[in-house]
Design an enzyme around this catalytic site. Structure first.
Site, mmCIF file in Angstrom:
data_model
loop_
_atom_site.group_PDB
_atom_site.id
_atom_site.type_symbol
_atom_site.label_atom_id
_atom_site.label_comp_id
_atom_site.label_asym_id
_atom_site.label_seq_id
_atom_site.Cartn_x
_atom_site.Cartn_y
_atom_site.Cartn_z
ATOM 1 N N SER A 192 12.310 -0.406 -9.090
ATOM 2 C CA SER A 192 11.167 -1.200 -9.566
ATOM 3 C C SER A 192 11.663 -2.161 -10.637
ATOM 4 O O SER A 192 12.750 -1.962 -11.198
ATOM 5 C CB SER A 192 10.137 -0.244 -10.180
ATOM 6 O OG SER A 192 9.152 -0.951 -10.909
ATOM 7 N N TYR A 205 7.771 7.187 -15.553
ATOM 8 C CA TYR A 205 8.032 6.452 -14.305
ATOM 9 C C TYR A 205 9.247 5.536 -14.454
ATOM 10 O O TYR A 205 10.157 5.539 -13.616
ATOM 11 C CB TYR A 205 6.774 5.649 -13.961
ATOM 12 C CG TYR A 205 6.894 4.748 -12.745
ATOM 13 C CD1 TYR A 205 6.761 5.268 -11.456
ATOM 14 C CD2 TYR A 205 7.106 3.380 -12.884
ATOM 15 C CE1 TYR A 205 6.844 4.443 -10.341
ATOM 16 C CE2 TYR A 205 7.180 2.543 -11.783
ATOM 17 C CZ TYR A 205 7.055 3.081 -10.509
ATOM 18 O OH TYR A 205 7.142 2.258 -9.409
HETATM 19 P P1 NAD Z 1 1.572 3.977 -2.138
HETATM 20 O O1 NAD Z 1 0.689 4.833 -2.929
HETATM 21 O O2 NAD Z 1 1.014 3.292 -0.966
HETATM 22 O O3 NAD Z 1 2.835 4.801 -1.637
HETATM 23 C C1 NAD Z 1 3.395 5.866 -2.361
HETATM 24 C C2 NAD Z 1 3.492 7.047 -1.417
HETATM 25 O O4 NAD Z 1 4.233 8.087 -2.044
HETATM 26 C C3 NAD Z 1 2.145 7.661 -1.052
HETATM 27 O O5 NAD Z 1 1.596 7.070 0.090
HETATM 28 C C4 NAD Z 1 2.519 9.113 -0.798
HETATM 29 O O6 NAD Z 1 2.581 9.367 0.604
HETATM 30 C C5 NAD Z 1 3.907 9.259 -1.361
HETATM 31 N N1 NAD Z 1 4.003 10.425 -2.248
HETATM 32 C C6 NAD Z 1 3.696 10.504 -3.558
HETATM 33 N N2 NAD Z 1 3.915 11.759 -4.002
HETATM 34 C C7 NAD Z 1 4.379 12.467 -2.933
HETATM 35 C C8 NAD Z 1 4.789 13.810 -2.741
HETATM 36 N N3 NAD Z 1 4.795 14.706 -3.756
HETATM 37 N N4 NAD Z 1 5.189 14.200 -1.498
HETATM 38 C C9 NAD Z 1 5.199 13.313 -0.470
HETATM 39 N N5 NAD Z 1 4.819 12.033 -0.603
HETATM 40 C C10 NAD Z 1 4.428 11.625 -1.817
HETATM 41 O O7 NAD Z 1 2.226 2.909 -3.153
HETATM 42 P P2 NAD Z 1 3.455 1.899 -3.036
HETATM 43 O O8 NAD Z 1 3.255 0.940 -4.134
HETATM 44 O O9 NAD Z 1 3.624 1.416 -1.661
HETATM 45 O O10 NAD Z 1 4.691 2.819 -3.449
HETATM 46 C C11 NAD Z 1 5.884 2.890 -2.716
HETATM 47 C C12 NAD Z 1 7.084 2.839 -3.661
HETATM 48 O O11 NAD Z 1 7.153 1.555 -4.260
HETATM 49 C C13 NAD Z 1 7.049 3.838 -4.817
HETATM 50 O O12 NAD Z 1 8.326 4.416 -4.978
HETATM 51 C C14 NAD Z 1 6.718 2.964 -6.014
HETATM 52 O O13 NAD Z 1 7.214 3.512 -7.202
HETATM 53 C C15 NAD Z 1 7.433 1.703 -5.623
HETATM 54 N N6 NAD Z 1 6.999 0.507 -6.360
HETATM 55 C C16 NAD Z 1 5.737 0.047 -6.235
HETATM 56 C C17 NAD Z 1 5.348 -1.087 -6.941
HETATM 57 C C18 NAD Z 1 3.952 -1.632 -6.845
HETATM 58 O O14 NAD Z 1 3.617 -2.507 -7.640
HETATM 59 N N7 NAD Z 1 3.128 -1.184 -5.915
HETATM 60 C C19 NAD Z 1 6.271 -1.729 -7.775
HETATM 61 C C20 NAD Z 1 7.562 -1.232 -7.887
HETATM 62 C C21 NAD Z 1 7.919 -0.103 -7.162
#
Ligand code: NAD
Ligand code: MG
Length: 300
Positions: A192, A205
């Site tokens: 991130s 985080y």
């Molecule tokens: P999202 O909520 O759609 O996806 C995150 C997923 O993590 C969930 O759908 C869930 O299935 C899974 N998850 C969480 N805890 C879990 C567990 N204990 N067991 C199994 N699955 C679990 O959100 P997203 O933004 O698509 O996140 C995906 C990745 O992107 C993450 O690693 C997040 O940190 C990273 N990210 C997101 C952003 C943003 O702005 N959305 C920015 C930087 C990084």
């Protein structure tokens, strides 16, 4: 001959997708796609595959929603067989994604379970390998993010869960995956902008996202000895259920993405091509790299 299904028309990236203000929209963790307003774009209408991942076998954690969902759609359209992991509570998102991919003639396996559980992580790799008859792409995308004012408000339980989900699971999954992945395989991690410029309100985080960078760069040097490339993606703000379900305060959801030079958040569809690139042989000399996709906000 150009493929005219792809929309190559000149469009201003600043206005291609919704910009803040967004409506307040609190929802419980783990967060659901249907409850988001506006609805995120996962490339459902726009992603055009080109056979880049034909015959490949990909496991995507957190594949039900957000970034992982866009990756699953893109990979399936590029010809890969796909398996997704998600939490039991997210069956609704997983089922709607499966309908979409299967209606297009793709293959998707649903493998729910909690990645905080070491035994499950190991079993998941085995389940994916069995379901697809092999495994040559692992997208370790699942993540937990809970915004708190500061260290005082971060409970021991939250700290444990964030580290277990974002770091321990990454260790357990990649260790098991490397045992079965043939040369030519790819592992893609998700860090991130918080893994470069940590905010005090995302202390736990951001700590894990820094760790993912180190893990990715170190693992890449070891894994290439068996012909497996490891790379990472560092997204800036992306419009996914992670954010309104406690990843941000509702005040921040209203202005989400405003602080980027583009003035808007990214949509998951805008990330998927980078995941395709890192999984396909097109990126054969790319190894141990972290690609930032941030809407113009410098990442360093
Ligand atoms: P999202 O909520 O759609 O996806 C995150 C997923 O993590 C969930 O759908 C869930 O299935 C899974 N998850 C969480 N805890 C879990 C567990 N204990 N067991 C199994 N699955 C679990 O959100 P997203 O933004 O698509 O996140 C995906 C990745 O992107 C993450 O690693 C997040 O940190 C990273 N990210 C997101 C952003 C943003 O702005 N959305 C920015 C930087 C990084
Ligand atoms: Mg989800």
């Amino acid at each position: 001959m150009a493929d005219d299904r792809f929309d190559a028309s000149l469009r201003d990236p600043r206005t291609m997708y919704p910009a803040p203000p967004f409506p307040r929209q609190p929802q419980d963790k783990p967060g659901f796609t249907e409850e988001m307003e506006p609805r995120p774009d996962h490339g459902e209408e726009s992603y055009v595959g080109n056979g880049r991942l034909k015959g490949r076998k990909a496991l995507i954690t957190g594949g039900d929603s957000g970034i992982g969902r866009a990756v699953a759609i893109a990979y399936a359209r590029e010809g890969a067989e796909v398996a997704i992991n998600y939490l039991d509570a997210e069956e609704e998102d997983a089922a709607s994604l499966a309908r979409l991919i299967e209606d297009e003639g793709g293959t998707i396996h649903r493998l729910p379970g909690d990645l905080k559980d070491k035994a499950f992580c190991r079993a998941l790799i085995e389940q994916a390998r069995e379901a697809m008859g092999g495994l040559d792409i692992l997208v370790a995308n699942a993540g937990k993010q809970v915004r708190q004012p500061g260290i005082e408000e971060i409970s021991d339980e939250q700290f444990d869960e964030t580290v277990q989900t974002n770091i321990y699971a990454l260790f357990w999954l990649t260790k098991a995956a490397l045992k079965v992945m043939p040369a030519g395989s790819a592992i893609i991690t998700v860090t991130s902008n918080q893994g470069f410029s940590p905010a005090p309100y995302l202390l736990d985080y951001a700590t894990t996202k820094f760790a993912i960078r180190g893990f990715t760069e170190a693992l890449a040097q070891g894994a290439i000895e068996q012909g497996v490339r490891v790379n990472g993606i560092a997204p800036g703000p992306f419009w996914t259920p992670l954010q309104p379900s406690g990843g941000q305060t509702q005040d921040k959801v209203e202005e989400f993405g405003k602080g980027t030079p583009m003035g808007r958040p990214g949509q998951p569809a805008e990330l998927a091509p980078a995941f395709v690139y890192l999984a396909s042989p097109e990126s054969s000399y790319v190894c141990g790299e972290i690609i930032g996709i941030t809407g113009g906000k410098p990442i360093s």
